[in-house]
Write a protein that holds these residues in place. Structure first.
Motif, PDB file in Angstrom:
ATOM      1  N   MET A   1       0.840  -1.176   0.000  1.00  0.00           N
ATOM      2  CA  MET A   1       0.000   0.000   0.000  1.00  0.00           C
ATOM      3  C   MET A   1       0.886   1.240   0.000  1.00  0.00           C
ATOM      4  O   MET A   1       1.871   1.315   0.712  1.00  0.00           O
ATOM      5  CB  MET A   1      -0.891  -0.027   1.238  1.00  0.00           C
ATOM      6  N   PHE A   2       0.532   2.181  -0.843  1.00  0.00           N
ATOM      7  CA  PHE A   2       1.219   3.464  -0.904  1.00  0.00           C
ATOM      8  C   PHE A   2       0.286   4.541  -0.372  1.00  0.00           C
ATOM      9  O   PHE A   2      -0.933   4.408  -0.471  1.00  0.00           O
ATOM     10  CB  PHE A   2       1.610   3.806  -2.350  1.00  0.00           C
ATOM     11  N   LYS A   3       0.851   5.589   0.170  1.00  0.00           N
ATOM     12  CA  LYS A   3       0.049   6.693   0.686  1.00  0.00           C
ATOM     13  C   LYS A   3       0.564   8.019   0.143  1.00  0.00           C
ATOM     14  O   LYS A   3       1.770   8.222   0.037  1.00  0.00           O
ATOM     15  CB  LYS A   3       0.110   6.759   2.212  1.00  0.00           C
ATOM     16  N   ILE A   4      -0.367   8.878  -0.196  1.00  0.00           N
ATOM     17  CA  ILE A   4      -0.053  10.273  -0.498  1.00  0.00           C
ATOM     18  C   ILE A   4      -0.632  11.066   0.657  1.00  0.00           C
ATOM     19  O   ILE A   4      -1.815  10.940   0.973  1.00  0.00           O
ATOM     20  CB  ILE A   4      -0.676  10.723  -1.824  1.00  0.00           C
ATOM     21  N   LYS A   5       0.201  11.858   1.301  1.00  0.00           N
ATOM     22  CA  LYS A   5      -0.261  12.652   2.435  1.00  0.00           C
ATOM     23  C   LYS A   5      -0.147  14.137   2.107  1.00  0.00           C
ATOM     24  O   LYS A   5       0.884  14.585   1.612  1.00  0.00           O
ATOM     25  CB  LYS A   5       0.550  12.337   3.686  1.00  0.00           C
ATOM     26  N   ILE A   6      -1.201  14.845   2.377  1.00  0.00           N
ATOM     27  CA  ILE A   6      -1.210  16.300   2.261  1.00  0.00           C
ATOM     28  C   ILE A   6      -1.436  16.818   3.670  1.00  0.00           C
ATOM     29  O   ILE A   6      -2.475  16.543   4.277  1.00  0.00           O
ATOM     30  CB  ILE A   6      -2.320  16.791   1.303  1.00  0.00           C
ATOM     31  N   LYS A   7      -0.459  17.528   4.193  1.00  0.00           N
ATOM     32  CA  LYS A   7      -0.541  18.001   5.573  1.00  0.00           C
ATOM     33  C   LYS A   7      -0.751  19.510   5.613  1.00  0.00           C
ATOM     34  O   LYS A   7      -0.117  20.253   4.883  1.00  0.00           O
ATOM     35  CB  LYS A   7       0.736  17.635   6.334  1.00  0.00           C
TER      36      LYS A   7
END
Length: 66
Positions: A1-7
């Motif tokens: 699983m890959f994640k793109i995070k926008i903080k």
């Protein structure tokens, strides 16, 4: 699983319960995590350096603004 995070994505909008919030507007702060199944990158599950196989996270912003 890959994640793109926008903080700490800060957007300004005219939303709220009180009339003042709707008239003056206010800032909204978002933290977003987009999960991508590893298998979606290729039949072997490895990352392919192909722009057509990537997720454009900026395309999720219009959805968020709704």
């Amino acid at each position: 699983m890959f994640k793109i995070k926008i903080k700490d994505l800060k957007l300004f909008g005219y939303h709220g319960v009180k009339q003042e919030e709707k008239t003056s507007g206010q800032n909204f702060l978002f933290n977003i995590s987009i999960n991508i199944a590893k298998e979606s990158f290729g039949k072997d599950g490895l990352y392919q350096d192909n722009i057509s196989n990537t997720v454009n996270y900026s395309e999720s912003l219009p959805w968020l603004k709704k």
